[in-house]
Design an enzyme around this catalytic site. Structure first.
Site, PDB file in Angstrom:
ATOM      1  N   GLU A   1       8.337   1.517   9.029  1.00  0.00           N
ATOM      2  CA  GLU A   1       9.681   1.160   9.521  1.00  0.00           C
ATOM      3  C   GLU A   1       9.737  -0.273  10.054  1.00  0.00           C
ATOM      4  O   GLU A   1      10.678  -0.992   9.795  1.00  0.00           O
ATOM      5  CB  GLU A   1      10.067   2.075  10.699  1.00  0.00           C
ATOM      6  CG  GLU A   1      10.665   3.397  10.316  1.00  0.00           C
ATOM      7  CD  GLU A   1      11.032   4.237  11.549  1.00  0.00           C
ATOM      8  OE1 GLU A   1      12.072   4.867  11.515  1.00  0.00           O
ATOM      9  OE2 GLU A   1      10.253   4.258  12.532  1.00  0.00           O
TER      10      GLU A   1
ATOM     11  N   ASN B   1      33.735   2.918  11.146  1.00  0.00           N
ATOM     12  CA  ASN B   1      32.375   3.426  11.004  1.00  0.00           C
ATOM     13  C   ASN B   1      32.486   4.735  10.236  1.00  0.00           C
ATOM     14  O   ASN B   1      33.243   5.611  10.636  1.00  0.00           O
ATOM     15  CB  ASN B   1      31.790   3.650  12.412  1.00  0.00           C
ATOM     16  CG  ASN B   1      30.492   4.436  12.395  1.00  0.00           C
ATOM     17  OD1 ASN B   1      29.765   4.412  11.407  1.00  0.00           O
ATOM     18  ND2 ASN B   1      30.206   5.119  13.475  1.00  0.00           N
ATOM     19  N   GLY B   2      31.759   4.844   9.109  1.00  0.00           N
ATOM     20  CA  GLY B   2      31.836   6.077   8.322  1.00  0.00           C
ATOM     21  C   GLY B   2      32.102   5.749   6.862  1.00  0.00           C
ATOM     22  O   GLY B   2      32.002   4.596   6.445  1.00  0.00           O
TER      23      GLY B   2
ATOM     24  N   HIS C   1      -6.890  15.513  -2.971  1.00  0.00           N
ATOM     25  CA  HIS C   1      -6.089  15.830  -4.153  1.00  0.00           C
ATOM     26  C   HIS C   1      -5.210  14.655  -4.571  1.00  0.00           C
ATOM     27  O   HIS C   1      -4.174  14.853  -5.191  1.00  0.00           O
ATOM     28  CB  HIS C   1      -5.240  17.074  -3.875  1.00  0.00           C
ATOM     29  CG  HIS C   1      -6.085  18.256  -3.513  1.00  0.00           C
ATOM     30  ND1 HIS C   1      -6.840  18.930  -4.436  1.00  0.00           N
ATOM     31  CD2 HIS C   1      -6.334  18.838  -2.322  1.00  0.00           C
ATOM     32  CE1 HIS C   1      -7.508  19.900  -3.828  1.00  0.00           C
ATOM     33  NE2 HIS C   1      -7.213  19.855  -2.543  1.00  0.00           N
TER      34      HIS C   1
ATOM     35  N   ARG D   1      22.820  -0.027  15.758  1.00  0.00           N
ATOM     36  CA  ARG D   1      23.515   0.827  14.792  1.00  0.00           C
ATOM     37  C   ARG D   1      23.697   0.145  13.433  1.00  0.00           C
ATOM     38  O   ARG D   1      24.129   0.776  12.470  1.00  0.00           O
ATOM     39  CB  ARG D   1      24.900   1.204  15.333  1.00  0.00           C
ATOM     40  CG  ARG D   1      24.845   1.983  16.618  1.00  0.00           C
ATOM     41  CD  ARG D   1      26.245   2.297  17.095  1.00  0.00           C
ATOM     42  NE  ARG D   1      26.909   3.220  16.199  1.00  0.00           N
ATOM     43  CZ  ARG D   1      26.806   4.540  16.274  1.00  0.00           C
ATOM     44  NH1 ARG D   1      26.080   5.077  17.215  1.00  0.00           N
ATOM     45  NH2 ARG D   1      27.438   5.310  15.424  1.00  0.00           N
TER      46      ARG D   1
ATOM     47  N   CYS E   1      26.863   1.412  11.935  1.00  0.00           N
ATOM     48  CA  CYS E   1      28.002   0.571  12.270  1.00  0.00           C
ATOM     49  C   CYS E   1      28.362   0.804  13.736  1.00  0.00           C
ATOM     50  O   CYS E   1      28.419   1.945  14.188  1.00  0.00           O
ATOM     51  CB  CYS E   1      29.262   0.813  11.450  1.00  0.00           C
ATOM     52  SG  CYS E   1      29.081   0.414   9.707  1.00  0.00           S
TER      53      CYS E   1
ATOM     54  N   LYS F   1      19.784   2.993  13.635  1.00  0.00           N
ATOM     55  CA  LYS F   1      19.303   4.001  14.581  1.00  0.00           C
ATOM     56  C   LYS F   1      19.987   5.348  14.361  1.00  0.00           C
ATOM     57  O   LYS F   1      19.394   6.396  14.520  1.00  0.00           O
ATOM     58  CB  LYS F   1      19.576   3.494  15.993  1.00  0.00           C
ATOM     59  CG  LYS F   1      19.163   4.460  17.067  1.00  0.00           C
ATOM     60  CD  LYS F   1      17.966   3.940  17.813  1.00  0.00           C
ATOM     61  CE  LYS F   1      17.278   4.961  18.640  1.00  0.00           C
ATOM     62  NZ  LYS F   1      15.967   5.320  18.084  1.00  0.00           N
TER      63      LYS F   1
ATOM     64  N   GLU G   1       4.106  10.691  11.582  1.00  0.00           N
ATOM     65  CA  GLU G   1       4.883   9.858  12.496  1.00  0.00           C
ATOM     66  C   GLU G   1       4.256   8.461  12.619  1.00  0.00           C
ATOM     67  O   GLU G   1       4.965   7.456  12.641  1.00  0.00           O
ATOM     68  CB  GLU G   1       4.994  10.560  13.862  1.00  0.00           C
ATOM     69  CG  GLU G   1       5.709   9.803  14.955  1.00  0.00           C
ATOM     70  CD  GLU G   1       7.159   9.436  14.638  1.00  0.00           C
ATOM     71  OE1 GLU G   1       7.711   9.891  13.633  1.00  0.00           O
ATOM     72  OE2 GLU G   1       7.721   8.642  15.416  1.00  0.00           O
TER      73      GLU G   1
ATOM     74  N   TRP H   1      26.530  -1.748   9.155  1.00  0.00           N
ATOM     75  CA  TRP H   1      25.414  -1.290   8.322  1.00  0.00           C
ATOM     76  C   TRP H   1      26.063  -0.941   6.991  1.00  0.00           C
ATOM     77  O   TRP H   1      26.828   0.010   6.896  1.00  0.00           O
ATOM     78  CB  TRP H   1      24.746  -0.069   8.961  1.00  0.00           C
ATOM     79  CG  TRP H   1      23.511   0.372   8.259  1.00  0.00           C
ATOM     80  CD1 TRP H   1      22.244  -0.082   8.480  1.00  0.00           C
ATOM     81  CD2 TRP H   1      23.399   1.356   7.221  1.00  0.00           C
ATOM     82  NE1 TRP H   1      21.357   0.556   7.647  1.00  0.00           N
ATOM     83  CE2 TRP H   1      22.036   1.452   6.865  1.00  0.00           C
ATOM     84  CE3 TRP H   1      24.306   2.184   6.555  1.00  0.00           C
ATOM     85  CZ2 TRP H   1      21.564   2.315   5.881  1.00  0.00           C
ATOM     86  CZ3 TRP H   1      23.843   3.043   5.572  1.00  0.00           C
ATOM     87  CH2 TRP H   1      22.478   3.101   5.246  1.00  0.00           C
TER      88      TRP H   1
ATOM     89  N   LYS I   1       6.214   5.040  11.613  1.00  0.00           N
ATOM     90  CA  LYS I   1       6.404   3.932  12.549  1.00  0.00           C
ATOM     91  C   LYS I   1       5.976   2.618  11.904  1.00  0.00           C
ATOM     92  O   LYS I   1       6.665   1.614  11.993  1.00  0.00           O
ATOM     93  CB  LYS I   1       5.587   4.117  13.844  1.00  0.00           C
ATOM     94  CG  LYS I   1       6.059   5.150  14.836  1.00  0.00           C
ATOM     95  CD  LYS I   1       7.329   4.827  15.560  1.00  0.00           C
ATOM     96  CE  LYS I   1       8.535   5.199  14.781  1.00  0.00           C
ATOM     97  NZ  LYS I   1       9.115   6.478  14.833  1.00  0.00           N
TER      98      LYS I   1
HETATM   99  C1  G6P Z   1      17.271   7.208  11.605  1.00  0.00           C
HETATM  100  C2  G6P Z   1      16.462   6.529  12.693  1.00  0.00           C
HETATM  101  C3  G6P Z   1      15.201   7.348  12.983  1.00  0.00           C
HETATM  102  C4  G6P Z   1      15.580   8.772  13.340  1.00  0.00           C
HETATM  103  C5  G6P Z   1      16.437   9.421  12.266  1.00  0.00           C
HETATM  104  C6  G6P Z   1      17.028  10.733  12.740  1.00  0.00           C
HETATM  105  O1  G6P Z   1      16.592   7.137  10.402  1.00  0.00           O
HETATM  106  O2  G6P Z   1      16.120   5.216  12.295  1.00  0.00           O
HETATM  107  O3  G6P Z   1      14.505   6.747  14.061  1.00  0.00           O
HETATM  108  O4  G6P Z   1      14.413   9.519  13.515  1.00  0.00           O
HETATM  109  O5  G6P Z   1      17.547   8.577  11.936  1.00  0.00           O
HETATM  110  O6  G6P Z   1      17.899  10.458  13.794  1.00  0.00           O
HETATM  111  P1  G6P Z   1      18.310  11.476  14.921  1.00  0.00           P
HETATM  112  O7  G6P Z   1      19.225  10.704  15.806  1.00  0.00           O
HETATM  113  O8  G6P Z   1      18.986  12.615  14.232  1.00  0.00           O
HETATM  114  O9  G6P Z   1      17.072  11.914  15.612  1.00  0.00           O
END
Ligand code: G6P
Length: 610
Positions: free
Chosen positions: A490, A98-99, A506, A27, A2, A605, A483, A72, A487
Site C-alpha cells: 500500500e 461523493n459517490g 506449492h 478520502r 472524495c 481511506k 496484513e 478520488w 501494508k
Molecule cells: C480501504 C482502505 C483500507 C481499509 C479498507 C476497508 O481500502 O484503504 O485501509 O482496510 O478500505 O475499509 P473499512 O473502513 O471498511 O475498514
C-alpha cells in the site's frame, strides 16, 4: 472516497473549506476545488492536492458561503476539467459530489438529445445539468428540482449545491455516502465526516439516506426525498481536536502506530474485567441471544478489516465452536450465498462506510440474518444499519494504511468471542480468565514491541530497495502475514505477497533466491516446529529471512538473517503484538523510498464506491 466540505455563515468560507479539505484528503487527493459565492459564483479547481489548489489560486478568495471537494477519481481521469465543483450549463449552480450516479450515461444521452453539452467526463456534471433541466422545464424552485432529480438518479451520492440566485442557501443530500452537518452560531459546516467540523462545533446532524437538507436564511430543514419533513437528530461529538492532528509525528501513520497501546486500552475500557471474569459489551444486549444461539457466523469485510475478520474466524472456531466463514464483502454480495434466519453476520469496518460491506449486510439483513457491526466511526452507515454491535473506539484514523483500527478490531473481536464462548460453555472457566487477564496485558506488550522501532528501521534500510517481499505465517499469524504484505504494498509500492507458510511449497517457493526477502511471523505457538522447518526451506534456497519471533527465542536467530523479538502472549492474541514490527517495517521502507505514507497513490481511506 472524495471529501466534501461546505460552509455558510458570517466568516470567510475559503479558509474554513481549505482547512477542512486538508483534513479530508485521506478520502482522495486526485484533484481539489472550491466554489465561492461573492456576488457571482466562481469555481476554482486544480488537479493534485489541496495545497496545489491553494498555490494556484492563492490564499484569499472572498465569500461567506462556499463548497469544496477533494476527489478520488471514478468517472473521468484526474485533471482540472474533471475536478469538482461542476457548474450547471447556465453557470448559476455548482455541485460537489461523493459517490457514483450509475444511470448517468442514460441521463447524459437524454440531455445531449435536448441540446446540452458537457465540459467534463463526470457523472456529477450530468447530475447538475439534469437539475437545471428539470428546473427550467418545470419552472419550480431549486429545492423541488433537486428533489425531483434525486428521485430519478440511481446510485450513491452525498452532494452539496450552491446557487448564485440564493446567496444564503446550500442544499445537501445523501444516499449511501456520508454527510454531516455541523451546527454553529448562525453558521453551518457540512462535511463527509466530522473531522473538518470538530474545531468549530460539537453539535452535528448526520444526514440519513435519502434525506435532503436545505440551509436557508440561517435555518436548517430536513426532508426525505419523497418530501416528508423529518426532525434532525442533533448529536454531540466527542472527538478531541488533537486526535485529528499529527501531534509532533512526521506522519499520521506513525502517530497512529504509536497510539496503539492507548487505542487498544480504549477498545477494552469498561468492557473487560479479568478479576471478576466478565466481558460486558454495552452495544450487544437485545440481540445477544441471537449471537449465542447462532447456527453460523459469517464475517464480511474488506482490506485490513478482512484480515481482522480472518483472525476472528480462528478465534470463534477455537473458543465458541460455531461454524464460521469470513467473506470478502464484494464477492459475497454478488454470489448467491445461502443465508438463513439463524445466521449472524458480523460487518467489520473502520470507516463504517465501505460500499461493498454495506451492501453485503443489506442483503444479509433482507434474508433475515442478524447483523452486528464492528466499526470505528461512530454513527457511520454500517453501524446504523446493523442490529447491534460494538464500536472499536480507536479514535479517528487518518493515515490511509490502517494500523490502530486493525488492533482495535482484534481487541473487540476477541472480547466478543470470549463473551460468546463463556456463555455457551465452550471454554473452560480457567482458560477464559487466563485469556481475559492476558488481554489486559496487551497494551503494555504493544508498548514493548514499539521499542523495536530503531531495530526495525535499521532492517528497513537494508531491504528498502527490494523489488518483492514474501510474508509467511501459520495459524493466527497467517492473517498477520497478509496484513504485513498489504501494508508494504500500500505505502511503498513494493510487490509483496502474504501466504500460509506451508503453502509456500506449492508455488511461491519458486520465487525464492538470494534477492528475495522473506518475512516470517514465527512466534512460539502450536505450529512453531513446522514454521521452523519452513524457514529452513527458504534458507536452503538462499532466501533472506527476517523473522518476527517470541522474546528469548534462540533457535530461529541461528537460522534467520534478522530476528525481531516481540513480547510473548497467548497464541490467539499474538496478532495484536506480532503485527507491530510489520507496520513499522512498511512505514520506514516507504519513508526511505520517498513515498507519501499518509496518502499513497490511487488509494482512499474510505471506499464508498463498489
Ligand atoms: C480501504 C482502505 C483500507 C481499509 C479498507 C476497508 O481500502 O484503504 O485501509 O482496510 O478500505 O475499509 P473499512 O473502513 O471498511 O475498514
Amino acid at each position: 472516497m472524495c471529501g466534501i466540505v461546505a460552509y455558510v455563515g458570517n466568516k470567510q468560507a475559503y479558509p474554513i473549506i481549505i482547512k477542512g479539505l486538508k483534513r479530508l484528503e485521506y478520502r482522495g487527493y486526485d484533484s481539489a476545488g472550491v466554489a465561492l459565492l461573492n456576488g457571482s459564483l466562481n469555481v476554482y479547481k486544480k488537479q493534485g492536492k489541496v495545497s496545489d489548489l491553494v498555490s494556484a489560486v492563492g490564499e484569499n478568495i472572498e465569500g461567506t458561503i462556499g463548497i469544496g471537494h477533494t476527489r478520488w477519481a471514478t468517472h473521468g481521469e484526474p485533471n482540472d476539467r474533471n475536478a469538482h465543483p461542476h457548474f450547471s450549463p447556465n453557470g448559476k449552480l455548482a455541485i460537489i459530489h461523493n459517490g457514483i450516479i450509475e444511470n448517468y450515461s442514460v441521463l447524459k444521452q437524454e440531455l445531449i438529445n435536448k441540446g446540452y453539452s458537457f465540459k467534463s467526463d463526470t457523472d456529477t456534471e450530468v447530475f447538475i445539468t439534469f437539475i437545471e433541466d428539470i428546473r427550467t422545464n418545470n419552472d419550480c424552485s431549486l429545492e423541488t428540482a433537486v428533489r425531483l432529480a434525486l428521485n430519478k438518479v440511481v446510485g450513491a451520492y452525498a452532494i452539496v449545491i450552491i446557487s448564485e440566485d440564493h446567496p444564503d442557501m446550500l442544499i445537501a443530500a445523501r444516499k449511501g455516502s456520508p454527510l454531516v452537518i455541523g451546527l454553529g452560531k448562525n453558521e453551518f459546516f457540512l462535511a463527509s465526516d466530522a473531522t473538518p467540523i470538530v474545531e468549530y462545533t460539537n453539535e452535528v446532524v448526520y444526514l440519513n439516506d435519502e434525506e435532503m437538507a436545505v440551509i436557508k436564511g440561517g435555518k436548517l430543514s430536513v426532508r426525505t426525498i419523497t418530501d416528508v419533513e423529518t426532525t434532525p437528530y442533533i448529536q454531540t461529538l466527542d472527538i478531541e481536536l488533537e486526535a485529528i492532528e499529527k501531534g509532533g509525528y512526521e506522519h499520521f501513520m506513525l502517530k497512529e502506530i504509536f497510539e496503539q497501546p492507548r487505542s487498544v486500552k480504549d477498545s477494552m475500557r469498561g468492557r473487560v474485567n479479568a478479576d471478576i471474569g466478565r466481558v460486558v459489551l454495552g452495544g450487544i444486549r437485545e440481540y445477544k441471544n441471537k449471537l449465542f444461539d447462532a447456527d453460523r457466523i459469517i464475517i464480511v469485510a474488506c482490506g485490513t478489516s478482512w484480515h481482522a475478520g480472518l483472525v476472528a474466524e480462528y478465534m470463534f472456531e477455537e473458543f465458541c465452536r460455531i461454524p464460521i466463514e469470513i467473506e470478502y464483502a464484494s464477492e459475497f454480495r454478488y454470489r448467491k450465498p445461502v443465508i438463513n434466519e439463524g445466521d449472524v453476520v458480523f460487518a467489520i469496518s473502520q470507516s463504517g462506510e465501505t460500499a461493498d460491506t454495506l451492501a453485503a449486510i443489506e442483503m444479509a439483513k433482507s434474508k433475515g440474518a442478524t447483523i452486528f457491526g464492528v466499526c470505528n466511526v461512530v454513527g457511520s452507515s454500517i453501524s446504523r444499519l446493523s442490529h447491534e454491535g460494538a464500536y472499536t473506539h480507536a479514535g479517528p484514523e487518518i493515515g490511509v494504511a490502517s494500523t490502530k483500527a486493525f488492533t482495535a478490531q482484534l481487541t473487540v473481536l476477541s472480547m466478543i468471542a470470549l463473551m460468546v464462548a463463556e456463555q455457551k460453555g465452550t471454554i473452560s472457566e480457567s482458560r477464559f480468565r487466563e485469556l481475559l487477564a492476558e488481554l489486559e496485558t496487551i497494551p503494555a506488550k504493544i508498548e514493548e514491541a514499539l521499542k523495536l522501532n530503531p531495530q526495525v528501521k535499521y532492517i528497513a534500510g537494508i531491504f528498502k530497495n527490494a523489488r518483492n517481499f514474501l510474508y509467511l505465517g501459520r495459524g493466527y499469524n497467517f492473517p498477520v502475514a497478509l496484513e504485513g504484505a498489504l501494508k508494504l504494498k500500500e505505502i511503498s509500492y513494493i510487490h509483496a505477497e502474504g501466504y500460509p507458510a506451508a503453502e509456500m511449497k506449492h508455488g511461491p517457493i519458486a520465487l525464492i533466491d538470494e534477492e528475495m526477502p522473506v518475512v516470517f511471523i514465527a512466534t512460539k505457538d502450536s505450529s512453531y516446529d513446522k514454521i521452523v522447518s519452513n524457514i529452513q526451506e527458504v534458507k536452503a534456497r538462499k532466501g533472506r529471512v527476517i523473522a518476527v519471533v517470541s522474546e528469548g527465542d534462540d533457535l530461529i536467530s541461528k537460522i534467520a538473517d534478522y530476528t525481531i523479538e516481540v513480547p510473548v502472549t497467548d497464541e490467539a492474541l499474538m496478532p495484536l503484538v506480532s503485527v507491530i514490527p510489520l507496520q513499522l517495517l512498511s512505514y520506514h521502507i516507504a519513508v526511505m523510498r520517498g513515498c507519501n505514507v499518509d496518502q499513497p497513490r490511487n488509494l482512499a481511506k474510505s471506499v464508498t464506491v463498489e
